[in-house]
Scaffold this motif. Structure first.
Motif, PDB file in Angstrom:
ATOM      1  N   VAL A  86      62.480  45.069 -64.509  1.00 19.16           N
ATOM      2  CA  VAL A  86      61.722  46.131 -64.942  1.00 19.16           C
ATOM      3  C   VAL A  86      60.977  46.860 -63.613  1.00 19.16           C
ATOM      4  O   VAL A  86      60.210  45.960 -63.042  1.00 19.16           O
ATOM      5  CB  VAL A  86      60.586  45.855 -65.991  1.00 19.16           C
ATOM      6  CG1 VAL A  86      59.807  46.971 -66.474  1.00 19.16           C
ATOM      7  CG2 VAL A  86      61.233  45.251 -67.286  1.00 19.16           C
ATOM      8  N   GLU A  87      61.214  47.986 -63.429  1.00 20.17           N
ATOM      9  CA  GLU A  87      60.829  48.513 -62.079  1.00 20.17           C
ATOM     10  C   GLU A  87      59.414  48.201 -61.735  1.00 20.17           C
ATOM     11  O   GLU A  87      59.058  48.053 -60.629  1.00 20.17           O
ATOM     12  CB  GLU A  87      61.266  49.982 -61.922  1.00 20.17           C
ATOM     13  CG  GLU A  87      62.649  50.086 -61.470  1.00 20.17           C
ATOM     14  CD  GLU A  87      63.003  51.458 -60.838  1.00 20.17           C
ATOM     15  OE1 GLU A  87      62.145  51.918 -60.219  1.00 20.17           O
ATOM     16  OE2 GLU A  87      64.153  51.905 -61.182  1.00 20.17           O
ATOM     17  N   MET A 117      57.477  40.206 -60.865  1.00 23.04           N
ATOM     18  CA  MET A 117      56.258  39.553 -61.484  1.00 23.04           C
ATOM     19  C   MET A 117      56.387  39.397 -62.949  1.00 23.04           C
ATOM     20  O   MET A 117      56.218  38.293 -63.529  1.00 23.04           O
ATOM     21  CB  MET A 117      55.129  40.545 -61.490  1.00 23.04           C
ATOM     22  CG  MET A 117      54.532  40.919 -60.099  1.00 23.04           C
ATOM     23  SD  MET A 117      54.285  39.480 -58.991  1.00 23.04           S
ATOM     24  CE  MET A 117      52.617  39.029 -59.626  1.00 23.04           C
ATOM     25  N   GLY A 118      57.611  39.880 -63.671  1.00 20.79           N
ATOM     26  CA  GLY A 118      57.802  39.550 -65.131  1.00 20.79           C
ATOM     27  C   GLY A 118      58.646  38.371 -65.219  1.00 20.79           C
ATOM     28  O   GLY A 118      58.241  37.365 -66.081  1.00 20.79           O
ATOM     29  N   ASN A 119      59.389  37.885 -64.301  1.00 22.88           N
ATOM     30  CA  ASN A 119      60.039  36.644 -64.581  1.00 22.88           C
ATOM     31  C   ASN A 119      59.980  35.329 -63.253  1.00 22.88           C
ATOM     32  O   ASN A 119      60.351  34.652 -63.295  1.00 22.88           O
ATOM     33  CB  ASN A 119      61.860  36.835 -64.517  1.00 22.88           C
ATOM     34  CG  ASN A 119      62.262  37.427 -63.404  1.00 22.88           C
ATOM     35  OD1 ASN A 119      61.657  37.575 -62.184  1.00 22.88           O
ATOM     36  ND2 ASN A 119      63.554  37.857 -63.553  1.00 22.88           N
ATOM     37  N   ARG A 120      58.956  35.930 -62.468  1.00 18.52           N
ATOM     38  CA  ARG A 120      58.527  34.910 -61.275  1.00 18.52           C
ATOM     39  C   ARG A 120      59.708  34.549 -60.302  1.00 18.52           C
ATOM     40  O   ARG A 120      59.791  33.664 -59.767  1.00 18.52           O
ATOM     41  CB  ARG A 120      57.809  33.702 -62.000  1.00 18.52           C
ATOM     42  CG  ARG A 120      56.938  33.932 -62.953  1.00 18.52           C
ATOM     43  CD  ARG A 120      55.743  34.781 -62.345  1.00 18.52           C
ATOM     44  NE  ARG A 120      54.641  34.322 -61.617  1.00 18.52           N
ATOM     45  CZ  ARG A 120      53.527  34.684 -60.841  1.00 18.52           C
ATOM     46  NH1 ARG A 120      53.378  35.955 -61.265  1.00 18.52           N
ATOM     47  NH2 ARG A 120      52.811  34.181 -60.014  1.00 18.52           N
ATOM     48  N   ARG A 121      60.650  35.593 -60.005  1.00 23.17           N
ATOM     49  CA  ARG A 121      61.685  35.322 -59.086  1.00 23.17           C
ATOM     50  C   ARG A 121      61.247  36.182 -57.945  1.00 23.17           C
ATOM     51  O   ARG A 121      60.519  37.431 -57.986  1.00 23.17           O
ATOM     52  CB  ARG A 121      62.925  35.601 -59.614  1.00 23.17           C
ATOM     53  CG  ARG A 121      63.287  34.770 -60.682  1.00 23.17           C
ATOM     54  CD  ARG A 121      64.789  35.058 -61.103  1.00 23.17           C
ATOM     55  NE  ARG A 121      65.269  34.333 -62.109  1.00 23.17           N
ATOM     56  CZ  ARG A 121      66.014  34.728 -63.202  1.00 23.17           C
ATOM     57  NH1 ARG A 121      66.761  35.958 -63.116  1.00 23.17           N
ATOM     58  NH2 ARG A 121      66.317  33.982 -64.191  1.00 23.17           N
ATOM     59  N   GLY A 122      61.928  35.692 -56.563  1.00 18.36           N
ATOM     60  CA  GLY A 122      61.500  36.487 -55.448  1.00 18.36           C
ATOM     61  C   GLY A 122      62.807  36.483 -54.592  1.00 18.36           C
ATOM     62  O   GLY A 122      63.596  35.480 -54.626  1.00 18.36           O
ATOM     63  N   ILE A 123      63.029  37.293 -53.717  1.00 16.45           N
ATOM     64  CA  ILE A 123      63.883  37.311 -52.660  1.00 16.45           C
ATOM     65  C   ILE A 123      63.344  37.880 -51.411  1.00 16.45           C
ATOM     66  O   ILE A 123      62.311  38.687 -51.497  1.00 16.45           O
ATOM     67  CB  ILE A 123      65.148  38.237 -53.075  1.00 16.45           C
ATOM     68  CG1 ILE A 123      64.777  39.533 -53.274  1.00 16.45           C
ATOM     69  CG2 ILE A 123      66.057  37.438 -54.170  1.00 16.45           C
ATOM     70  CD1 ILE A 123      66.178  40.581 -53.362  1.00 16.45           C
TER      71      ILE A 123
END
Length: 157
Positions: A86-87, A117-123
């Motif tokens: 979600v942008e 921030m929605g699913n707590r993933r990062g790159i």
């Protein structure tokens, strides 16, 4: 959970604070779990602390703090590891390098860190076809802009 860090000692972290980086951070592929810790309440800087390696932490900040015109374009495929997206859930930060002389601090504008921030993933994504540098000397640029603004003569009335 409790984590041991070299900078902050033992820190209590809630599971919902943890970000998972499937590919790690450039140069640290084995470190997949991180948490964001405020430097101080009023500081624009935060720490991206590894949960997998207690001695590993990066200083991060909002790139707009130094470069109000910073804008990146990414294809949906480049963000696949952050799915679902979600942008409004996406937050962009950059890693800072702060040497002994803080006037020489730099921001890596070429490889921003993108948080979902929605699913707590990062790159961390390396921008291609970009003029942004790996070392953007943030304070030097501010000083140069201030000097240039002072050098502009006022319009006579």
């Amino acid at each position: 959970m409790k984590i041991d860090t070299s900078r902050f000692g033992t820190v209590d972290i809630e599971e919902e604070q943890v970000f998972t980086f499937p590919m790690g951070i450039l140069g640290f592929a084995k470190c997949k779990r991180f948490v964001v810790i405020d430097h101080t309440e009023e500081s624009p800087f935060k720490w991206l602390q590894s949960l997998d390696e207690g001695g590993l932490a990066f200083i991060i900040t909002d790139p707009l703090f130094f470069r109000p015109d910073y804008h990146i374009k990414l294809r949906r495929s480049e963000l696949a590891m952050l799915e679902p997206i979600v942008e409004d859930d996406l937050v962009v930060s950059v890693i800072m390098t702060i040497p002994e002389n803080p006037q020489d601090m730099s921001a890596n504008l070429m490889a921003p860190v993108i948080f979902n921030m929605g699913n707590r993933r990062g790159i961390q994504h390396v921008l291609t076809n970009s003029d942004y540098p790996v070392k953007y000397f943030a304070l030097r640029k501010r000083e140069q802009d201030a000097v240039a603004a002072q050098a502009v003569p006022e319009n006579p009335k």
